[in-house]
Design a protein around this motif. Structure first.
Motif, PDB file in Angstrom:
ATOM      1  N   GLU A 110      -7.084 -61.592 -47.341  1.00 23.08           N
ATOM      2  CA  GLU A 110      -6.094 -60.621 -46.907  1.00 23.08           C
ATOM      3  C   GLU A 110      -6.742 -59.520 -46.064  1.00 23.08           C
ATOM      4  N   LEU A 113      -7.426 -60.797 -42.597  1.00 19.42           N
ATOM      5  CA  LEU A 113      -6.207 -60.914 -41.787  1.00 19.42           C
ATOM      6  C   LEU A 113      -5.687 -59.555 -41.357  1.00 19.42           C
ATOM      7  N   LYS A 117      -5.769 -57.205 -37.236  1.00 24.01           N
ATOM      8  CA  LYS A 117      -4.662 -56.507 -36.561  1.00 24.01           C
ATOM      9  C   LYS A 117      -5.011 -55.057 -36.243  1.00 24.01           C
ATOM     10  N   GLU A 268      -1.311 -72.624 -36.448  1.00 25.79           N
ATOM     11  CA  GLU A 268      -0.950 -71.972 -35.186  1.00 25.79           C
ATOM     12  C   GLU A 268      -2.191 -71.701 -34.333  1.00 25.79           C
TER      13      GLU A 268
ATOM     14  N   PRO B  18      -1.369 -62.734 -57.318  1.00 21.58           N
ATOM     15  CA  PRO B  18      -0.220 -61.963 -56.840  1.00 21.58           C
ATOM     16  C   PRO B  18       1.017 -62.846 -56.943  1.00 21.58           C
ATOM     17  N   CYS B  20       3.541 -63.347 -55.151  1.00 26.29           N
ATOM     18  CA  CYS B  20       4.020 -64.041 -53.960  1.00 26.29           C
ATOM     19  C   CYS B  20       2.965 -65.000 -53.421  1.00 26.29           C
ATOM     20  N   TYR B  21       1.865 -65.152 -54.155  1.00 20.59           N
ATOM     21  CA  TYR B  21       0.926 -66.211 -53.804  1.00 20.59           C
ATOM     22  C   TYR B  21       1.652 -67.534 -53.960  1.00 20.59           C
ATOM     23  N   ARG B  42       3.546 -74.337 -43.699  1.00 21.69           N
ATOM     24  CA  ARG B  42       4.932 -73.932 -43.439  1.00 21.69           C
ATOM     25  C   ARG B  42       5.929 -75.082 -43.632  1.00 21.69           C
ATOM     26  N   LEU B  61       5.276 -73.743 -49.997  1.00 20.10           N
ATOM     27  CA  LEU B  61       6.547 -73.007 -49.946  1.00 20.10           C
ATOM     28  C   LEU B  61       7.046 -72.695 -51.358  1.00 20.10           C
TER      29      LEU B  61
ATOM     30  N   MET C   1       0.023 -64.535 -35.839  1.00 15.03           N
ATOM     31  CA  MET C   1      -0.986 -64.113 -36.818  1.00 15.03           C
ATOM     32  C   MET C   1      -0.335 -63.961 -38.191  1.00 15.03           C
ATOM     33  N   GLU C   2      -0.942 -64.555 -39.171  1.00 15.21           N
ATOM     34  CA  GLU C   2      -0.335 -64.602 -40.503  1.00 15.21           C
ATOM     35  C   GLU C   2      -0.236 -63.223 -41.154  1.00 15.21           C
ATOM     36  N   VAL C   3       0.890 -62.970 -41.776  1.00 11.81           N
ATOM     37  CA  VAL C   3       1.074 -61.750 -42.554  1.00 11.81           C
ATOM     38  C   VAL C   3       0.764 -62.073 -44.025  1.00 11.81           C
ATOM     39  N   PRO C   4      -0.280 -61.474 -44.596  1.00 14.17           N
ATOM     40  CA  PRO C   4      -0.578 -61.783 -45.999  1.00 14.17           C
ATOM     41  C   PRO C   4       0.473 -61.175 -46.933  1.00 14.17           C
ATOM     42  N   LEU C   5       0.815 -61.879 -47.981  1.00  8.97           N
ATOM     43  CA  LEU C   5       1.905 -61.431 -48.858  1.00  8.97           C
ATOM     44  C   LEU C   5       1.406 -61.039 -50.251  1.00  8.97           C
ATOM     45  N   HIS C   6       0.112 -60.743 -50.349  1.00  9.77           N
ATOM     46  CA  HIS C   6      -0.459 -60.452 -51.671  1.00  9.77           C
ATOM     47  C   HIS C   6       0.123 -59.191 -52.294  1.00  9.77           C
ATOM     48  N   LEU C  39       9.982 -67.888 -46.833  1.00  8.44           N
ATOM     49  CA  LEU C  39       8.527 -67.713 -46.915  1.00  8.44           C
ATOM     50  C   LEU C  39       7.862 -67.919 -45.556  1.00  8.44           C
ATOM     51  N   VAL C  40       8.387 -68.875 -44.805  1.00  8.63           N
ATOM     52  CA  VAL C  40       7.840 -69.108 -43.461  1.00  8.63           C
ATOM     53  C   VAL C  40       8.072 -67.884 -42.589  1.00  8.63           C
ATOM     54  N   ARG C  43       5.775 -64.931 -43.666  1.00 12.74           N
ATOM     55  CA  ARG C  43       4.357 -65.106 -43.319  1.00 12.74           C
ATOM     56  C   ARG C  43       4.116 -65.036 -41.823  1.00 12.74           C
TER      57      ARG C  43
END
Lengths: 765, 149, 291
Positions: A110, A113, A117, A268, B18, B20-21, B42, B61, C1-6, C39-40, C43
């Motif tokens: 995390e 990532l 940004k 991606e 977490p 939402c992991y 995805r 997912l 660019m991935e958004v982390p969801l932790h 979720l897609v 992220r």
């Protein structure tokens, strides 16, 4: 299985299948070294921009971040196999949207990532050039200081003008082919660490460990000995891991931080930064006589290599070498351009420049056949090259040439013979067609120096260990090498251990590409075997004073001189104790040829050939094409393992169908729109046809046990066969692939097929 | 940080993660069980297919709150002697092998509810499991042969 | 660019009442059902990061019932549930057809009809069947329950007639009668799962080969799914001849306003709309013996 001393040609189950099927096989992306740093890459936001300033201050302060690296941290900031034109991390400019600008290494995924940004890059956007024709204009924006022509060459053979003057039929066309993305299931991935000797070790998916090591060493300004590259099982490559991907970035992070690192590209990122198949524009004018002899080909080839050369210069040669198809054609005029643009980088992809020209030439051939009124396979047979022929470039075809036999078998195949049978189609808007196309491509790397070494160790337990730097990218090279070894030494295949793709332990068998490893590793094995035979003679001579002539390996052991049979384990023991050594290295060098003026690697000495027959069903109200059946007739030399052989061909056929019909990378002004596998579609189980693979064993005298390369041949003629079938079904003449439903629909509409079905009640205008 | 208890391949496990992991992140990053592969994260490729209460789903997912208290089967939970494994191996359905675990899970689910599928049913059941190497022929044949069809 | 969801919190209500209470208290929260779209989107950064309320375990919202000429489907019913339901196969077969093509088996096992409705993609495969079967959406909140007709529910591209504290609880459709036939259709760019370039549904109420009533809806050709009243009107009272089918199909152009996107141009979508309607009518005509 056949008798245990006969492994060549046997359907041996590959040794890696079980661990892969049970999930225990480890790929680079499955490795998590202790105390590693997660690496994330900042990539360019623009197709073309000047970098004024990179501010990493905020990112460095972000919790968990250990290092933020930019071009200033790279000792030698250019890499590339043919031209060192590609920055490890961009300095003054970015040249495509995937171009890497900075790396973040952090304690958590995390943090990496998030910190990426926070890097602020001050860009000054520059005009981008994103089509190769504009790029060739003098006033176009320049991608590199030297201009946009990465490579250009013009070749003339025979009396082209005279041939066109004599011709009864001249067919002309401009063909375009799309940007195909490899879409291997495992993205570019690797880890790195420092070993106990202070060497940087990179474990990554790749196709060429020794060359990758050279690229890393060059960029980091280290002697190659301080770098070790290991390639574990690779989750697909197809050419897309022929160039360096994550390796230099990983090594850089580990050198700068002293810590292990892990970098696995997201899907991606893989789509954006990975190399692609060159999109091409090919103009062809082909002359033929009334009786079906091809007389001349005038060809203009423009390949868009994107922002950097990568392997493009060699790809262009393969395009040139194969653009006349597997035919006796007496004259050719070829002008070829490899052009820089601000598109994503194009490089190696199964077929390496040949599928594009094969599409053009094989469409031309079908159109000529229609003009003359001759069966398309007959036309191809009239012109098919044979072994011993002098090809149009003046090179003699000395290797095996199986195209004539492939075509003859195709001609007799029921799918072809019954191609016009009015099979009952379910709906009135469906049309059926069957098409054919031929393909050719050289294997090995032609006139470029091409050699490979393997080692063979005789073990005291009676087993044999073989090692080479070939990589297991799914093709099954490991099992094939084991089978060849078993065959040579007459041992059970289970007693052959194969250690592969580790620069520290494997001799350099060079790149796993160009369908060359069976040929190179196999021939190097033969050399090693000959060396072992010499050692056996030395041993007997030492022991008995007489040097034996005949040395034969049998299932019981080696028989040398008298009646004595020495079991393999004992042989190893005696070689060891006599100080002769029980490990040998065999090196094979492809016979040297002089490149034709104006080329790098033309001609090849060895070629693979094949013919594809495809059946299509076209829905003329939607443009959708389904492919129920494909027959692939393949000049296979000698098949080493029929399961792996058909597996390679079936996979290539379906990849070719994707190329022909579906795989459309949409790129608008340098920006990729199809960045995932829901917009860039590859064939699914429901799109794949019933495939029949017919090997034509042409026996290659120079090859190991008659084998030749087969990795790429299956894809070469798929797209033209499919499109020829569509042309046959609907009376359209498509010139562009992928022939997506929408593209085909508009063609159908143009020739009135749609309105004919709609009738009076359905006209839209 | 949450704590999640669920049945993983028949054993109760408790994982801190977490909320939402995703299950895929937990399997690969937390538990380091790498048999379940990531291909796209995805839901497009099917590589990370696992069984959730017996039904194939994308681990990428599925967030951990959706896993709590339920049963998860990954490739590590499939008996290595299972006919499907043997059929994939022997039919040549494994090349690079990266898609294979997901395909075996999807095929396992198919055979659980339909022990004698037709070729068409096999192709339907695995349509969401992309393979870039094999062209699918040998995979389909492997599933049919495991079913004894 | 991935958004982390932790750092995303996920609340898990034990029952519907608790879910509604949370929704009434937390306006900044998103509802997670199957998660196959949300979720897609989270992220990828397509929607902004927020905490989630995971309602996927509320079994009380997972059912398919048939009574009084209606089919009631709980919002958390999965596509697999729908495709395998005898009730749906009998009384709304075109919804079963749509559920089978919505995505892979993995998506069908997880994606829910409620999620598909709320995600509001104009290309969602389950929506055209809901339009032709006059679906009503039951919205519940701590304030009570209300029903909204499907075409009133979508006010524009991803603009929904739903209040922040409301939850979609049920989708209620008209059960098809004995004289009714229908099909779902879809144009995807591959045989395996693919997002629709154009999709749609047709229901015909037939007396022999004469059309008593027709309902036609198309997706991915306008900011919301649309009905095609002009085309329906052409069919009413007519026999299914080639000319009538084509005339009706052509009329569909009056109802659609497609755009260009990564999957196809507007012009192609117009052509497909006409041709798919024709092909679907033709199949129905053949099935009832009118051709």
């Amino acid at each position: 299985m056949t008798s245990k001393s006969s492994y060549v040609g046997a359907p041996v189950v590959r040794r890696d299948a079980f661990e892969k099927a049970t999930g225990t096989a480890m790929y680079a992306s499955d490795l998590f070294p202790d105390d590693f740093l997660w690496v994330s890459v900042l990539r360019s936001r623009y197709p073309h921009a000047h970098i004024r300033r990179i501010d990493t201050a905020k990112a460095r302060l972000h919790a968990g971040v250990v290092a933020v690296l930019t071009h200033e941290d790279v000792p030698v900031n250019r890499f590339g196999v043919f031209v060192k034109d590609r920055p490890v991390l961009c300095d003054d400019r970015v040249r495509y949207i995937g171009d890497p600008v900075a790396l973040v290494a952090a304690e958590t995924r995390e943090a990496a990532l998030e910190a990426v940004k926070m890097i602020e890059v001050d860009y000054e956007e520059l005009p981008a050039v994103t089509d190769p024709i504009s790029a060739l204009r003098a006033d176009s924006p320049k991608v590199h200081e030297g201009g946009n022509v990465c490579r250009q060459t013009s070749l003339r053979f025979g009396d082209v003008e005279g041939a066109f003057a004599r011709a009864d039929v001249v067919v002309e066309g401009t063909y375009t082919t799309g940007t195909q993305i490899h879409a291997f299931l495992e993205t570019e991935a690797g880890i790195s660490y420092l070993d106990e000797k202070g060497r940087v070790v990179v474990v990554a998916g790749g196709q060429s460990p020794h060359r990758d090591r050279a690229e890393i060493a060059h960029a980091l300004n280290l002697p190659p000995e301080r770098v070790r590259v290991i390639t574990p099982y690779v989750g697909g490559a197809f050419g897309g891991k022929d160039d360096v991907t994550v390796q230099i970035h990983l090594a850089l992070v580990t050198m700068k931080t002293g810590r292990p690192a892990r970098l696995v590209l997201s899907r991606e990122e893989s789509m954006l930064s990975g190399t692609k198949r060159h999109p091409a524009i090919i103009k062809m004018r082909t002359a033929a006589s009334r009786d079906g002899r091809l007389l001349a080909n005038e060809v203009e080839i423009v390949y868009d290599t994107g922002a950097y050369a990568a392997l493009g210069p060699a790809v262009l040669d393969v395009a040139i070498e194969n653009c006349n198809g597997p035919y006796r054609i007496s004259s050719a005029k070829i002008d070829a351009y490899l052009v820089y643009t601000n598109n994503m980088v194009a490089s190696a992809f199964r077929g390496f420049g040949a599928p594009q020209v094969m599409f053009a030439m094989e469409r031309q051939i079908d159109r000529i056949a229609r003009r003359i009124g001759i069966d398309p396979i007959e036309l191809r047979l009239i012109n098919a090259i044979r072994k011993g022929d002098v090809y149009v470039f003046g090179n003699r075809m000395e290797g095996s040439v199986g195209i004539y036999d492939c075509l003859r078998i195709a001609r007799e195949h029921p799918l072809w013979r019954e191609r016009r049978s009015g099979e009952g189609l379910e709906y009135p808007w469906l049309r059926r067609g069957v098409g054919v196309a031929a393909g050719m491509k050289g294997y090995t790397i032609g006139a470029l120096p091409d050699r490979g070494s393997v080692s063979v160790e005789l073990r005291r337990d009676g087993s044999i260990a073989v090692s080479g730097s070939f990589t297991e990218i799914g093709q099954g090279v490991v099992e094939s090498v084991a089978q060849l070894t078993a065959e040579l030494f007459k041992v059970p295949v289970g007693k052959v251990h194969v250690l592969f793709a580790d620069t520290e332990r494997s001799p350099d068998t060079s790149v796993t590409s160009a369908s060359r490893q069976i040929f190179l590793a196999g021939n190097a094995l033969r050399k090693a075997f000959e060396e072992v035979v010499e050692r056996v003679r030395d041993l007997i001579e030492l022991d008995t004073g007489r040097r034996p002539t005949g040395v034969t390996f049998t299932e019981e052991g080696v028989v040398a001189g008298a009646d004595e049979v020495i079991p393999l384990g004992e042989l190893a023991e005696r070689l060891e104790s006599r100080g002769l050594g029980r490990t040998v290295i065999g090196t094979y060098e492809v016979p040297k040829v002089e490149p034709i003026a104006g080329t790098l690697e033309i001609p090849h000495l060895f070629f693979m050939f094949g013919v594809t027959i495809a059946e299509v069903i076209v829905n003329v109200l939607t443009g959708s094409v389904t492919v129920p059946r494909v027959v692939a007739v393949i000049d296979a030399g000698r098949v080493i393992n029929p399961i792996n052989f058909t597996g390679q061909i079936e996979g290539a056929v379906v990849q070719g169908l994707g190329y022909a019909l579906m795989e459309e990378a949409k790129i608008v002004n340098g920006y990729l729109q199809t960045k995932d596998l829901s917009t860039y579609l590859i064939p699914s189980s429901k799109d794949a046809p019933e495939i029949e693979v017919i090997p034509v064993e042409s026996y290659e005298e120079e090859g190991p046990f008659g084998a030749k390369g087969i990795g790429e041949v299956g894809i070469l003629s798929v797209a033209p066969a499919v499109v020829n079938a569509v042309a046959e079904a609907c009376g359209v003449e498509p010139t562009s692939i992928p022939l997506t439903p929408e593209k085909l629909y508009w063609l159908l509409k143009e020739v009135g097929v749609v309105d004919k079905i709609r009738g009076a009640g359905g006209r839209l205008e | 940080m949450g704590e999640f208890r669920f049945l993983l391949n028949g054993k109760v496990v408790t994982v801190k993660a977490p909320p939402c992991y995703t299950l895929l992140e937990v399997l690969r990053y937390v538990l380091r069980m790498t048999g379940t592969k990531e291909g796209c994260a995805r839901g497009d490729c099917g590589e990370c297919t696992v069984l959730l209460d017996g039904e194939p789903v994308h681990a990428c997912l599925t967030v951990m709150t959706q896993v709590e208290g339920r049963s998860v089967t990954t490739i590590e939970g499939i008996d290595p002697q299972h006919p499907l494994v043997r059929a994939f191996v022997e039919a040549g359905a494994v090349q690079c092998g990266h898609c294979t675990p997901g395909l075996i899970i999807s095929s396992y689910a198919l055979l659980s509810r339909n022990p004698s599928p037709t070729e068409e049913e096999v192709r339907e059941a695995i349509r969401g499991n992309l393979c870039r190497c094999t062209g699918y022929s040998k995979i389909v044949r492997a599933v049919l042969s495991a079913a004894g069809v | 660019m991935e958004v982390p969801l932790h750092d995303v919190d996920v609340l898990v209500p034990k029952n519907l009442t608790e879910a509604l209470r949370i929704l009434s208290e937390r306006r900044d929260i998103r509802v997670l059902a199957g998660g196959t779209d949300l979720l897609v989107q989270l992220r990828s950064g397509a929607v902004s990061k927020s905490d989630l309320i995971d309602i996927s375990r509320l079994q009380e919202l997972r059912y398919i019932r048939h009574s009084d000429g209606y089919i009631a489907i709980g919002a958390l019913t999965t596509y697999s549930d729908i495709a395998g339901s005898d009730i749906v196969r009998r009384y709304a077969p075109l919804l079963a057809e749509a559920a089978e093509t919505v995505g892979s088996v993995q998506i069908m096992n997880k994606g829910t009809i409620g999620g598909n409705v709320i995600n509001a993609s104009p290309a969602a495969d389950s929506l055209p069947p809901l339009y032709v079967l006059d679906a009503k959406l039951k919205l519940v909140s701590v304030d009570g329950t209300r029903a909204v007709g499907i075409s009133d529910f979508y006010r524009g591209y991803k603009k929904l007639e739903i209040r922040p504290n409301e939850l979609l609880a049920e989708v209620r459709l008209r059960a098809m009668g004995a004289g009714e036939v229908g099909h779902f259709f879809k144009h995807g760019l591959r045989q395996g799962d693919a997002i629709s370039v154009v999709n749609g549904a047709v229901v015909l109420d037939l007396d022999g080969d004469k059309v008593v009533n027709a309902a036609i809806a198309l997706g991915a050709v306008a900011p919301t799914v649309v009905r095609a009243p002009e085309a329906e009107r052409v069919l009413k009272g007519k026999r299914l001849s080639e000319d009538v089918m084509w005339e009706a199909s052509r009329e569909v152009l009056k109802s659609i306003s497609p755009i260009d996107d990564v999957r196809g141009s507007a012009a192609y979508r117009r052509e497909l709309s006409v041709n798919y309607l024709y092909m679907t009518l033709w199949r129905l005509a053949r099935e009832v013996g009118a051709l």
